[in-house]
Design an enzyme around this catalytic site. Structure first.
Site, PDB file in Angstrom:
ATOM      1  N   LYS A 160      83.941  -4.305  23.800  1.00 55.19           N
ATOM      2  CA  LYS A 160      82.649  -3.706  24.152  1.00 55.19           C
ATOM      3  C   LYS A 160      82.749  -3.159  25.571  1.00 55.19           C
ATOM      4  CE  LYS A 160      77.780  -4.693  24.772  1.00 55.19           C
ATOM      5  NZ  LYS A 160      76.656  -5.579  24.417  1.00 55.19           N
TER       6      LYS A 160
ATOM      7  N   TYR B 272      71.761   2.973  13.574  1.00 53.54           N
ATOM      8  CA  TYR B 272      70.297   3.060  13.465  1.00 53.54           C
ATOM      9  C   TYR B 272      69.906   4.047  12.370  1.00 53.54           C
ATOM     10  CZ  TYR B 272      70.751   0.534  17.765  1.00 53.54           C
ATOM     11  OH  TYR B 272      71.104  -0.428  18.674  1.00 53.54           O
TER      12      TYR B 272
ATOM     13  N   ARG C 234      68.355  -0.456  25.648  1.00 55.26           N
ATOM     14  CA  ARG C 234      67.726  -1.260  26.702  1.00 55.26           C
ATOM     15  C   ARG C 234      66.245  -0.903  26.845  1.00 55.26           C
ATOM     16  NH1 ARG C 234      72.874  -0.905  30.930  1.00 55.26           N
ATOM     17  NH2 ARG C 234      74.335  -1.956  29.515  1.00 55.26           N
TER      18      ARG C 234
ATOM     19  N   GLU D  56      91.658  -8.347  24.195  1.00 48.37           N
ATOM     20  CA  GLU D  56      90.350  -8.947  23.896  1.00 48.37           C
ATOM     21  C   GLU D  56      90.267  -9.332  22.424  1.00 48.37           C
ATOM     22  OE1 GLU D  56      87.782  -9.960  25.421  1.00 48.37           O
ATOM     23  OE2 GLU D  56      87.627  -8.965  27.365  1.00 48.37           O
TER      24      GLU D  56
ATOM     25  N   LYS E 268      76.887  -3.784  34.260  1.00 45.69           N
ATOM     26  CA  LYS E 268      77.542  -4.849  33.491  1.00 45.69           C
ATOM     27  C   LYS E 268      79.068  -4.763  33.578  1.00 45.69           C
ATOM     28  CE  LYS E 268      73.607  -5.475  30.337  1.00 45.69           C
ATOM     29  NZ  LYS E 268      73.159  -5.791  28.954  1.00 45.69           N
TER      30      LYS E 268
ATOM     31  N   SER F  98      72.926   3.182  20.489  1.00 46.19           N
ATOM     32  CA  SER F  98      71.642   3.856  20.672  1.00 46.19           C
ATOM     33  C   SER F  98      71.787   5.232  21.312  1.00 46.19           C
ATOM     34  CB  SER F  98      70.725   2.973  21.517  1.00 46.19           C
ATOM     35  OG  SER F  98      71.326   2.667  22.766  1.00 46.19           O
TER      36      SER F  98
ATOM     37  N   LYS G 279      82.744  -0.984  20.291  1.00 46.56           N
ATOM     38  CA  LYS G 279      81.455  -0.435  20.701  1.00 46.56           C
ATOM     39  C   LYS G 279      81.532   0.185  22.077  1.00 46.56           C
ATOM     40  CE  LYS G 279      76.896  -2.232  21.790  1.00 46.56           C
ATOM     41  NZ  LYS G 279      76.117  -3.415  21.971  1.00 46.56           N
TER      42      LYS G 279
HETATM   43  C1  PBG Z   1      73.159  -6.810  24.331  1.00 44.79           C
HETATM   44  C2  PBG Z   1      73.473  -5.653  23.503  1.00 44.79           C
HETATM   45  C3  PBG Z   1      73.481  -4.318  23.888  1.00 44.79           C
HETATM   46  C4  PBG Z   1      73.692  -3.586  22.750  1.00 44.79           C
HETATM   47  C5  PBG Z   1      73.844  -4.481  21.690  1.00 44.79           C
HETATM   48  N1  PBG Z   1      73.719  -5.775  22.179  1.00 44.79           N
HETATM   49  C6  PBG Z   1      73.190  -3.663  25.193  1.00 44.79           C
HETATM   50  C7  PBG Z   1      73.998  -3.958  26.378  1.00 44.79           C
HETATM   51  O1  PBG Z   1      75.082  -4.542  26.305  1.00 44.79           O
HETATM   52  O2  PBG Z   1      73.529  -3.604  27.452  1.00 44.79           O
HETATM   53  C8  PBG Z   1      73.711  -2.098  22.716  1.00 44.79           C
HETATM   54  C9  PBG Z   1      73.360  -1.483  21.444  1.00 44.79           C
HETATM   55  C10 PBG Z   1      73.019  -0.050  21.523  1.00 44.79           C
HETATM   56  O3  PBG Z   1      73.049   0.609  22.573  1.00 44.79           O
HETATM   57  O4  PBG Z   1      72.677   0.461  20.457  1.00 44.79           O
HETATM   58  N2  PBG Z   1      74.147  -7.625  24.743  1.00 44.79           N
END
Ligand code: PBG
Length: 337
Positions: free
Chosen positions: A206, A325, A216, A245, A229, A286, A260
């Site tokens: 990720k 989505y 968010r 990982e 992050k 998203s 992701k």
């Molecule tokens: C939270 C999480 C996130 C997403 C899934 N779980 C956001 C992040 O890590 O800030 C993102 C999903 C998306 O953008 O569709 N840990």
């Protein structure tokens, strides 16, 4: 002099690759990848209230739903043949605390949604996200102390969060936090409590991505997020590190993996699926969804073909399936094709 057969082997004019592309039936026969509703996982945002539907402005067509409407939505997914949903919470700002205590509440909105879905549709898979960010007043996936996101202390909380989700009846826990060692720790806690059949779908690779912005907004963590992050999510520059990982998460007991975001990381998806042969899912996040919808709203892209093209690209790159989505929309399109 007649051309030598050797020279012409596989060459024009005897070989014409357009021949198999000419008709629909032939294109169907030679297709190397296929997309079906059975490949899709649909993320949903659960919130408090009744008959409540709150659109997420940056994600046209996506709503935060009260649990009764979540259950109705899951009914649509079931009818379309979508095998699993992923439930995310959107909670009030007052419930967000530095210790993210609401994440451990067995009656939080995620756990209640899981119970309601299981009761109504026992056959659909339910995936719960394990991470603190929707519950944490600083918007981070872990506990924050003096500006640092703590690893081991966070893992202890994630284990308890995964346990309440398993107790609520979810089928899969999906740690999305990127703390070190959390997959093994969660596996041990689940096994110790008798949840040996609950799967772990690890967000193994990720990345610290700009494409999570609309998510968010949806869970209300964006405005709260202090800093970024990058101290736990991966650097977009790195590919080999993703394999490390993934190897660790598999050794710790991950059943399935997520890469992701999706499209910007197709190379990583390909490498992971080829190297390990473990079911690997692409998360069309998203921001990818928002990008597509924005272009379509402007009339700049044909939404249906563009969507299906992105989804088949994940399959081509080796994905077992896709978290998107647009799952419902795609499943409806596939029924027509
Ligand atoms: C939270 C999480 C996130 C997403 C899934 N779980 C956001 C992040 O890590 O800030 C993102 C999903 C998306 O953008 O569709 N840990």
């Amino acid at each position: 002099m007649p051309p030598s057969p050797q020279k012409h082997l596989g060459c024009y004019p005897r070989t014409r690759l357009r021949r198999t592309r000419r008709t629909v039936w032939s294109r169907q026969l030679v297709a190397e990848s296929r997309l079906a509703a059975a490949d899709l996982i649909w993320p949903l945002f659960a919130t408090e209230g009744e008959r409540r539907r709150e659109p997420v402005a940056s994600m046209p067509g996506v709503d935060r739903l009260s649990i009764d409407l979540v259950v109705e939505a899951v009914g649509e997914a079931v009818a379309l043949g979508i095998p699993a949903v992923a439930v995310f919470p959107s909670i009030e700002a007052e419930l967000k605390t530095p210790d993210a205590a609401e994440a451990l509440n067995p009656d939080n909105v995620v756990c209640r949604a899981v119970r309601a879905i299981k009761t109504a549709y026992p056959g659909i898979g339910i995936i719960c996200d394990v991470a603190l960010d929707p519950f944490n007043s600083q918007g981070h996936d872990g506990l924050v102390q003096d500006g640092r996101v703590l690893n081991d202390e966070t893992v202890a909380l994630l284990c308890r969060q995964a346990l309440v989700q398993a107790q609520a009846g979810c089928d899969v826990v999906a740690p999305s936090d990127m703390m070190d060692g959390r997959v093994g720790a969660i596996r041990d806690i689940l096994d110790g409590a008798g949840f040996v059949e609950v799967q772990i779908m690890s967000y193994a690779a990720k990345y610290a991505s700009a494409f999570y912005g609309p998510f968010r907004d949806a869970v209300g963590s964006g405005a709260m997020l202090k800093g970024d992050k990058k101290s736990y999510q991966m650097d977009p520059a790195n590919g080999a590190e993703a394999l490390r990982e993934v190897a660790l998460d598999i050794s710790e007991g991950a059943d399935m993996l997520i890469v992701k975001p999706g499209l910007p990381y197709l190379d990583v998806l390909r490498a992971v699926s080829q190297t390990f042969g473990v079911p690997t899912f692409a998360y069309q996040v998203s921001g990818e969804y928002a990008m597509l919808k924005a272009a379509v709203a402007n009339g700049w892209l044909d939404g249906e073909t563009a969507l299906l093209e992105t989804l088949i690209s994940f399959k081509r790159a080796g994905a077992s399936g896709i978290i998107t989505y647009a799952a419902l929309e795609a499943a409806r399109l596939l029924q027509r094709h």
